[in-house]
Scaffold this active site. Structure first.
Site, PDB file in Angstrom:
ATOM      1  N   GLU A 162       1.652  -0.444  -5.015  1.00 39.14           N
ATOM      2  CA  GLU A 162       0.732   0.640  -5.323  1.00 39.14           C
ATOM      3  C   GLU A 162       1.637   1.854  -5.484  1.00 39.14           C
ATOM      4  OE1 GLU A 162      -3.318   2.764  -3.618  1.00 39.14           O
ATOM      5  OE2 GLU A 162      -1.770   2.187  -2.192  1.00 39.14           O
TER       6      GLU A 162
ATOM      7  N   ASP B 194       0.838  -1.190   0.000  1.00 43.18           N
ATOM      8  CA  ASP B 194       0.000   0.000   0.000  1.00 43.18           C
ATOM      9  C   ASP B 194       0.880   1.249   0.000  1.00 43.18           C
ATOM     10  OD1 ASP B 194      -2.605   1.430   0.511  1.00 43.18           O
ATOM     11  OD2 ASP B 194      -1.536   1.978   2.341  1.00 43.18           O
TER      12      ASP B 194
END
Length: 725
Positions: free
Chosen positions: A379, A343
Site C-alpha cells: 500500500e 499496510d
C-alpha cells in the site's frame, strides 16, 4: 522447577517435543523474569539468568504446549530518556505464536496514573493482560506447498475472515466468522466460481480492541492494531485459544491451496497497538522502548507518527528489523502463506525522514531467500510528508494502484480524462515501466475495505458514517462516487437499472484491464454498507456479507467476465504494449499495432480527440497476434482479436466498427446495456449503437466448429463406408 540455560535463538517460546526454550530481547534490561500462568491465572516467576547479545533465555524441560506465559522486565523508567520499563507491567512476548485472553484497559496497564501523565504507576497489570501460549508446531500438511501462481494469472479477492463468513447459512453456526469457515465447501465454491486465485485476508495477526471504541459500544473490525506479529488472531478460531488457532489456520491454508487458491495476508508492521506516550505498556514499550519505536529525537518522551496511529516501528534498529523478517519468514515457512500486502508500506521505508526505496527493510527483503520469493504487495502511501509513493517501490514489489481506482471512478461518473483512463487500462506503464517492472506491478482495484463498497459507490454521493460515533467526520469525503439521482436506496426502476449497469461497467473494466485485478469481498454480490465508507469499527451486520441478499445475476456476470479474462491471454499480458505492428492474421495479412485506440467513428484516435473536453467514449483494439513473450514451453502466445468500447456519456453514441483489416466480423461477448443486436455477427465497417453508460466487448468472429456426430446412425454410415457388415 528445573531451569536449564537454553539458547538465545530462536526468539520466542519454542517447544522441541520435550520441553520449551524461551528467548526474549531487551538491551535496556537489568533483569528479566519469565512468568508462567496456570488455568486459574496463578503466576510462577522464573528468573532468566542467561543473556547473550541482549537476548535473555532459558529452557524449561517441564513446559508443554498450552502453557500460558509473559515477561517482566526490571529496567529504568525514565520517559524523558525514552525508557518505559516497569516490572509491575506484564509484557506479551513479541514472538508469541499464540495468545489467550483479552486486554481490559484497566489503569494498571498504563505506565502512569490516569490524569497525571508525568506520574509513575506501579499497579500490577498481570490480571488484565493477554498472555502468550506455547504451541505445538507439528502439523500434517499432507504434502501441501506454496502454489506460486504467476501474477499474470492471478485474481485477488480481498476478504475479512468474519465479514465474509459470519452470515453464511451453510457454515455451522459455531464456525461462522472463523478460519474454519473460510475452508467450508460453500465458501470455497463461491471463490472458485469467481475464478479467484488468491484470497487477501485483512489483518489476522493478533490485534487488540481499542478502549475508545469499547467505551462507545463499538469494536475494532478491521484489525489494524497489531500486538502479536507471529500469532493468528485468537477470536477468529473456532477450536480454541490454547494453540488450536494455529492448527485451525494451517488447516484453512491447506484447504484453500487444495482448491487452487493462494493465501495473502494484510500485515501491519508500521505500528503497534501500544499507541503514543499516553498509550498502555503491553509489550514493546516495556521490553525496550527505544529499540522498537521511532522516538522524537529532541524529546524522547514522544513518538514519531507516520501512520496516524500514535507510533511508528523503528525500522532503523536491527532487532525491530529482525522481528519483521522473522515474522514474515515464519508465516511463509510454518504457516504456508503465499504473500503479503503491507499496510502503509511507505512507513517501512522511512529510515530517517524521507521515503527511501532502498531502505534497509527493502534490502533485507531483496536478499532473503524465503520472503523474496512470495508475493509482495505495497500500500504505497502513509500520512507522513512525501508519503504518496505510487510507482516508487523496488522492482520485486507490486502496488495497490490508487491512480487506477481514481481514474476509473472518474470515467464512469462522467468526468473522464481519456488519456489517463487509457493508460490505466493498458497497465499503467507511466508508473512502472521505468523501474523495470511489468504490468503485473499494478494491483488494480476500484474498491477496497477502506471506502465505499461497489454498490454504495453507485448509490451515494456522500458518506454516511453516523454509526461510527464521530459525527460523520471520519472517513474520506472525496469518494468520486455518484448516486445516479437518488441518495441511497430507491424504488425508482430507472435509477436501479442504471446502478446495476454501472456495477457491471466497473467490474468488467477492472477484470479486463492489464495488471492484476483485486475484487473487494461482496462487490460481486451487491453488498452494501448503507453508505458507511469507514467501517473500521462496525463489527456487525453493517459490514458483514448478507448471503441471503446476494445479487445472483451480478455474481454470475462477475464469474463470466473472470472466465473471459482467464481464457484469453490478451487480457493478461506480461509485458507492456509497445506500439509495434504485427500481422492480424496468418500469411500476408494486414499489419496493425498490438493496441489501437479507436474513435467511435471507427478511425484511430487523433491528438485532438484525446484533448476534446466533451469526449466520453473510447474504443480499444487488442491485437491477439501482438501478445509479447511466450508461454511456459517457449511457444508464441496467440489469441483472438478483441474490441472494447467504453461510453461514460448519458446518451447513446453512434458507433462504426473499424474496417476489415481489424477483423471481418465480430461477436458480442459483453454488453452491459443488454442491447438487442439482430443479425449477429457484426460486420466490419457497419454502423451500430453504443448505449449510454455502457461497456461493449467484441471478439473476432470465428465459425463454430461442428460437434462430432456420435449417433448410432453415424456409426452405421462409417461401417458402410468401410465395407463392414
Amino acid at each position: 522447577m528445573e531451569v536449564w540455560p537454553g539458547d538465545a535463538y530462536p526468539l520466542g517460546a519454542t517447544f522441541d517435543g520435550v520441553g520449551t526454550n524461551f528467548a526474549v530481547f531487551s538491551e535496556v534490561a537489568d533483569r528479566v523474569e519469565l512468568c508462567l500462568f496456570d488455568a486459574e491465572r496463578v503466576e510462577t516467576r522464573v528468573a532468566m539468568t542467561e543473556v547473550d547479545a541482549f537476548v535473555w533465555h532459558c529452557y524449561l524441560p517441564s513446559v508443554q504446549p498450552g502453557q500460558r506465559y509473559g515477561y517482566r522486565v526490571h529496567a529504568a523508567y525514565e520517559p524523558t530518556k525514552g525508557l518505559r520499563s516497569n516490572p509491575a507491567k506484564l509484557l506479551l512476548d513479541p514472538y508469541a505464536k499464540a495468545t489467550v485472553g483479552d486486554i481490559d484497559w484497566d489503569q494498571s496497564l498504563y505506565g502512569y496514573g490516569f490524569g497525571d501523565p508525568d506520574s509513575r504507576n506501579d499497579e500490577d497489570s498481570g490480571a488484565h493482560m493477554m498472555l502468550g501460549v506455547v504451541i505445538n508446531p507439528f502439523f500434517d500438511w499432507e504434502g501441501d506447498r506454496r502454489l506460486n501462481i504467476p501474477y499474470h494469472e492471478t485474481l485477488i479477492y480481498e476478504a475479512h475472515v468474519k465479514g465474509l463468513t459470519e452470515l453464511n447459512p451453510d457454515v455451522p453456526e459455531d464456525e461462522r466468522g472463523t478460519y474454519a469457515a473460510l475452508e467450508h465447501p460453500s465458501v470455497i465454491r463461491h471463490l472458485t466460481r469467481l475464478g479467484v486465485t488468491a484470497i487477501e485476508l485483512m489483518p489476522v495477526h493478533q490485534f487488540v480492541q481499542d478502549s475508545t471504541l469499547l467505551e462507545k459500544g463499538l469494536r475494532n473490525y478491521w484489525g489494524y492494531n497489531t500486538l502479536g506479529f507471529l500469532a493468528p488472531h485468537a477470536p477468529y478460531a473456532a477450536a480454541g485459544q490454547l494453540g488450536q488457532q494455529v492448527q485451525e489456520f494451517k488447516s484453512m491454508v491447506r484447504s484453500l491451496h487444495a482448491a487452487g487458491i493462494e493465501v495473502i495476508l494484510d500485515v501491519v508492521y508500521n505500528h503497534t497497538a501500544e499507541g503514543n506516550h499516553l498509550g498502555p505498556t503491553l509489550s514493546f514499550k516495556g521490553l525496550d522502548n527505544p529499540a522498537y519505536y521511532r522516538l522524537v529525537e529532541d524529546d524522547l518522551r514522544y513518538y514519531m507518527d507516520y501512520t496516524g496511529t500514535g507510533n511508528s516501528l523503528n525500522v532503523r534498529h536491527p532487532h525491530s528489523l529482525q522481528l519483521i523478517m522473522d515474522s514474515l519468514r515464519y508465516w511463509v515457512t510454518e504457516m504456508h502463506v503465499d504473500g503479503f500486502r503491507f499496510d502503509l508500506a511507505a512507513a517501512l521505508a522511512r529510515e530517517f525522514y524521507d521515503v527511501d526505496r532502498l531502505s534497509t527493510f527493502f534490502e533485507l527483503v531483496q536478499q532473503d531467500p524465503v520472503v523474496s520469493q512470495v508475493k509482495l504487495i505495497a500500500e504505497p502511501w502513509d500520512v507522513g510528508p512525501g508519503g504518496y509513493q505510487v510507482g516508487g517501490f523496488p522492482p520485486q514489489w507490486t502496488e495497490w494502484n490508487g491512480k487506477f481506482r481514481d481514474t476509473v471512478r472518474d470515467f464512469w461518473r462522467g468526468e473522464p480524462s481519456l488519456g489517463e483512463f487509457a493508460s490505466r487500462l493498458a497497465g499503467s506503464s507511466d508508473l512502472y515501466e521505468q523501474s523495470g517492472r511489468r504490468p503485473v506491478a499494478s494491483i488494480n482495484f476500484v474498491t477496497a475495505h477502506d471506502g465505499f463498497t461497489l454498490r454504495d459507490l453507485v448509490s451515494y454521493d456522500e458518506k454516511h458514517n453516523e454509526a461510527n460515533g464521530e459525527d460523520n467526520n471520519d472517513g474520506e469525503s472525496n469518494n468520486r462516487s455518484w448516486n445516479h439521482g437518488v441518495e441511497g436506496p430507491t424504488d425508482d426502476p430507472a435509477v436501479r437499472e442504471l446502478r446495476a449497469r454501472q456495477q457491471r461497467n466497473f467490474i468488467a473494466t477492472l477484470l479486463l484491464s492489464q495488471g492484476v485485478p483485486m475484487l473487494a469481498h461482496g462487490d460481486e454480490a451487491g453488498r452494501t454498507q448503507l453508505g458507511n465508507n469507514n467501517v473500521y469499527c462496525q463489527d456487525n451486520e453493517i459490514s458483514w456479507l448478507h448471503w441471503d441478499q446476494v445479487d445472483e445475476p451480478l455474481v454470475e456476470f462477475t464469474a463470466d467476465v473472470a472466465r473471459l479474462r482467464r481464457d484469453h491471454p490478451t487480457f493478461r499480458r506480461r509485458r507492456f504494449f509497445t506500439g509495434t505492428s504485427v500481422r492480424t492474421g496468418s500469411g500476408e495479412g494486414e499489419r496493425l499495432n498490438d493496441i489501437v485506440w479507436l474513435h467511435p467513428d471507427g478511425r484511430p484516435m487523433a491528438d485532438a480527440d484525446w484533448d476534446d473536453p466533451g469526449a466520453r467514449s473510447i474504443g480499444m483494439y487488442l491485437n491477439g497476434h501482438g501478445v509479447s513473450g511466450s508461454d511456459a514451453r517457449g511457444r508464441p502466445i496467440v489469441d483472438d482479436h478483441f474490441l472494447l468500447y467504453f461510453n461514460a456519456a448519458a446518451d447513446d453514441v453512434p458507433l462504426t466498427l473499424p474496417p476489415e483489416e481489424y477483423a471481418a466480423a465480430w461477436d458480442v461477448e459483453i454488453d452491459t446495456a443488454g442491447t438487442e443486436r439482430p443479425g449477429l455477427p457484426l460486420v466490419a465497417g457497419t454502423p451500430c449503437t453504443l448505449a449510454g453508460r455502457s461497456l461493449l466487448v467484441l471478439r473476432e468472429h470465428t465459425t463454430p466448429v461442428a460437434a462430432p456426430d456420435s449417433s448410432v446412425a453415424a456409426s452405421v454410415a462409417a461401417q458402410n463406408n468401410h465395407g463392414a457388415g
